[in-house]
Design an enzyme around this catalytic site. Sequence first.
Site, PDB file in Angstrom:
ATOM      1  N   CYS A 269     -29.803 -29.569  -2.758  1.00  0.00           N
ATOM      2  CA  CYS A 269     -30.987 -29.255  -3.554  1.00  0.00           C
ATOM      3  C   CYS A 269     -32.164 -30.026  -2.955  1.00  0.00           C
ATOM      4  O   CYS A 269     -32.155 -31.263  -2.953  1.00  0.00           O
ATOM      5  CB  CYS A 269     -30.769 -29.647  -5.012  1.00  0.00           C
ATOM      6  SG  CYS A 269     -32.185 -29.214  -6.039  1.00  0.00           S
TER       7      CYS A 269
ATOM      8  N   CYS B 192     -38.682 -24.394  -3.795  1.00  0.00           N
ATOM      9  CA  CYS B 192     -37.243 -24.456  -3.513  1.00  0.00           C
ATOM     10  C   CYS B 192     -36.978 -24.968  -2.093  1.00  0.00           C
ATOM     11  O   CYS B 192     -37.204 -24.253  -1.106  1.00  0.00           O
ATOM     12  CB  CYS B 192     -36.574 -23.090  -3.715  1.00  0.00           C
ATOM     13  SG  CYS B 192     -34.772 -23.201  -3.704  1.00  0.00           S
TER      14      CYS B 192
HETATM   15  O1  PYC Z   1     -35.095 -27.191  -4.152  1.00  0.00           O
HETATM   16  O2  PYC Z   1     -33.284 -26.591  -3.085  1.00  0.00           O
HETATM   17  C1  PYC Z   1     -33.966 -26.645  -4.091  1.00  0.00           C
HETATM   18  C2  PYC Z   1     -33.434 -26.042  -5.335  1.00  0.00           C
HETATM   19  C3  PYC Z   1     -32.262 -25.368  -5.492  1.00  0.00           C
HETATM   20  C4  PYC Z   1     -32.193 -24.987  -6.831  1.00  0.00           C
HETATM   21  C5  PYC Z   1     -33.335 -25.425  -7.449  1.00  0.00           C
HETATM   22  N1  PYC Z   1     -34.081 -26.065  -6.515  1.00  0.00           N
END
Ligand code: PYC
Length: 326
Positions: free
Chosen positions: A91, A248
Amino acid sequence: MTSGSETRFVDSHTEGEPTRMIVSGGPALAGGTVAEMAADLASRHDWFRSASVNEPRGNDVLVGALLVRSPDPSCDCGVIFFNNAGVLGMCGHGTIGLVRTLVHLGRLDASSRRSVRIDTPVGVVSATIDPAAAGSPAVEVSNVRSYVHLQDIRLDLGGGRTVVGDVAWGGNGFFLCEDHGERLEIGNLEALSRISWEIREALAREGLDAIDGRPVDHVELVGPAHDAANHARNFVLCPGGAYDRSPCGTGTSAKLACLARRGKLAPGATWRQESIIGSVFEARYASAPEGGVLPTVRGRAWITAEGSFVLEDSDPFRHGIPASPR
Ligand code: PYC
């Protein structure tokens, strides 16, 4: 939380996406590797995951981070990330939140030591506190190798609708596409979530929902940035049905792999990835010798709360309310 021990946590958010780091009092996990400990958390201690991030103590958006020991002497610690649906591979936003939390707790002195190596179930990552941003919370994460697994896959969504996109690994499994036909705006969340879920269902129908035995359980819809300073905007649907408020980190890594594969971004060039709420990760990559890319993703995190859990024996929901994604 477990008998006789207090479970303490620190909450932060990374560019809008929350992380709850368990600072002490987590379950004693069996296993030699972090991947084995993650499997033990999922199989024997799932109540702990659920109690930590599910309602009423948490919410569908929250990502938990449980610090564990690493068998790798070159690593400072291990971490298992988890959410309302289960355990995650890696994550990116959570790693930025974790490092910010270590600094907040005084476990990492940013004035003398700027980098940490962190063992995850899918490989070792490192994180560096930005020296040029002293006093600011910027953290740069060097993520696991990211790569395109399948390119230009056409998915039938029913009703004559199709999308074409790539299945890629960025520490989690992603399907990324641009021809979704939806406005990437906060006012359009329902339609964005619906089509993303239809994509997940189509991936499962076609047997394309795994990369090397790991789930393709994130969908990333990509479109033009709203801010001219950025290169693209995304909407990322996470496995439990919540959308990522940040751009993300693992999704940005998967995007870099897709750009590199198509020759659309040179090694070392900066990619500014905008999220659905307008927050930004700055990213770049080096080519990986075995194919794919070695991404770095930079973002900021802020501490929002700290405390300890209380689980009352009489509370029927002390272990959380299981999330029902759809
Ligand atoms: O930032 O990799 C990330 C992530 C995965 C799920 C929520 N954030």
